[in-house]
Design an enzyme around this catalytic site. Sequence first.
Site, short mmCIF file in Angstrom:
data_model
loop_
_atom_site.label_atom_id
_atom_site.label_comp_id
_atom_site.label_asym_id
_atom_site.label_seq_id
_atom_site.Cartn_x
_atom_site.Cartn_y
_atom_site.Cartn_z
N LYS A 188 45.31 38.43 32.72
CA LYS A 188 44.55 39.27 31.63
C LYS A 188 45.50 39.82 30.71
O LYS A 188 46.82 39.71 30.90
CB LYS A 188 43.46 40.03 32.43
CG LYS A 188 42.78 39.32 33.31
CD LYS A 188 41.60 38.49 32.51
CE LYS A 188 40.72 37.41 33.59
NZ LYS A 188 40.01 38.02 34.70
C1 PLP Z 1 39.05 37.42 35.85
C2 PLP Z 1 37.53 37.70 35.69
C3 PLP Z 1 36.71 38.41 36.63
C4 PLP Z 1 37.22 38.86 37.98
O1 PLP Z 1 38.47 39.48 37.91
P1 PLP Z 1 39.29 40.14 38.94
O2 PLP Z 1 39.92 41.31 38.78
O3 PLP Z 1 40.03 38.78 39.35
O4 PLP Z 1 38.29 40.23 40.32
C5 PLP Z 1 35.24 38.75 36.35
N1 PLP Z 1 34.74 38.30 35.10
C6 PLP Z 1 35.61 37.67 34.30
C7 PLP Z 1 35.05 37.11 33.07
C8 PLP Z 1 36.82 37.34 34.26
O5 PLP Z 1 37.72 36.66 33.58
#
Ligand code: PLP
Length: 384
Positions: A188
């Site tokens: 991210k």
């Molecule tokens: C990455 C992601 C999540 C989950 O994130 P984590 O921190 O890995 O639990 C939820 N929703 C979306 C759209 C994502 O891209």
Amino acid sequence: MIPYGRQSIDQADIDAVVEVLQSDWLTQGPSIDRFEEAVAARHGASHAVAVCNATAALHIACMAIDLGPGDWLWTSPNTFVASANCARYCGANVDFVDIDPNTWNLCADALEAKLIAADKAGRLPKVVVPVAFSGQSCDMARIKALSQRYGFVVIEDASHAVGASYKGKPVGCGDYADMTIFSFHPVKIVTTGEGGMILTNRPALAERLKRLRSHGITRDAALMTEPSHGPWYYQQTELGYNYRLTDIQAVLGLSQLQKLDQFVARRRELAARYDELLADLPLQLPTRQVDAESAWHLYVVRLKLDQIGKTHKAVFEGLRAAGIGVNLHYIPVHTQPYYRALGFKDGDFPNAEAYYREALSLPMFAGLEKVNQVVVIDAVKQLF
Ligand SMILES: *Cc1c(COP(=O)(O)O)cnc(C)c1O
């Protein structure tokens, strides 16, 4: 292999983590508060609650609005499964709203049509989870107007959109959502290894979220059912979890946050360059909404397969063979076996399914060098 996404860690990040390792607090110490305050301030929210990942954030966000059996959560089928699973953790039902074929985000027209039908059937959702796919906001103004008309809560899954803005204000400011979820997974925009945050302007929600992330325990005498027994006393007033973030992660997040603007600017630069250098190829490039500035978590193209003369899979495999770590976001959630077992089937959300047959995520991360982006573009051109 040039990956589709990866973290950018510098010496300042490493120094911050080493420093906290030598301090008194490894978890739930002062760095958590500092990280929460910094994220809230940067995004214009009055409260932020740090948790161990965005999946946990979605879970306790649903708990904080008492989502439960008999209730409905609606989200986009073009998302990571976590956006839907949070309802299932609470025993609630999930339904989806098809995507807009251009923005690939939950379609506000489809949402309105589905709400009108659900209203007649007496089956309105308690919560809608719009997902800022690839880092670009949904039509949040319309979604908010619909939430006021039909009485649902908006939990915005902005896992992709840390540092993005909408109508001139940061995503997370709370103008359009009751709660906004951020993810700090390494692919991210900024990372804490694993980590997540819930932003809200509603103090009662923030307070409940803080309790839910730590076993449902409170140390606040005002929230207890009887007078405190003494300084050691705490009460568990509801069932919560251990969803805490560590101070080790929080200081990494604080250090990363200082580079957020720089990271997003770099991603915007890369996106503009892709737009320019891929323009003549048989691809549908990402649409830019006039009122949304994407954080560009992903750079997704749709293949015009009739003009390419190769299958989607052949293009994907060809690029992987050329050392380009392309990826595919997302397999429509309703087609996952778990959701099929709940009654969903092919054809339920045709725009998301058509998108899935043509989508491809190209490498996109702040540390992607210009020369490597050229390698990606050349590989795509070669294959076509
Ligand atoms: C990455 C992601 C999540 C989950 O994130 P984590 O921190 O890995 O639990 C939820 N929703 C979306 C759209 C994502 O891209």
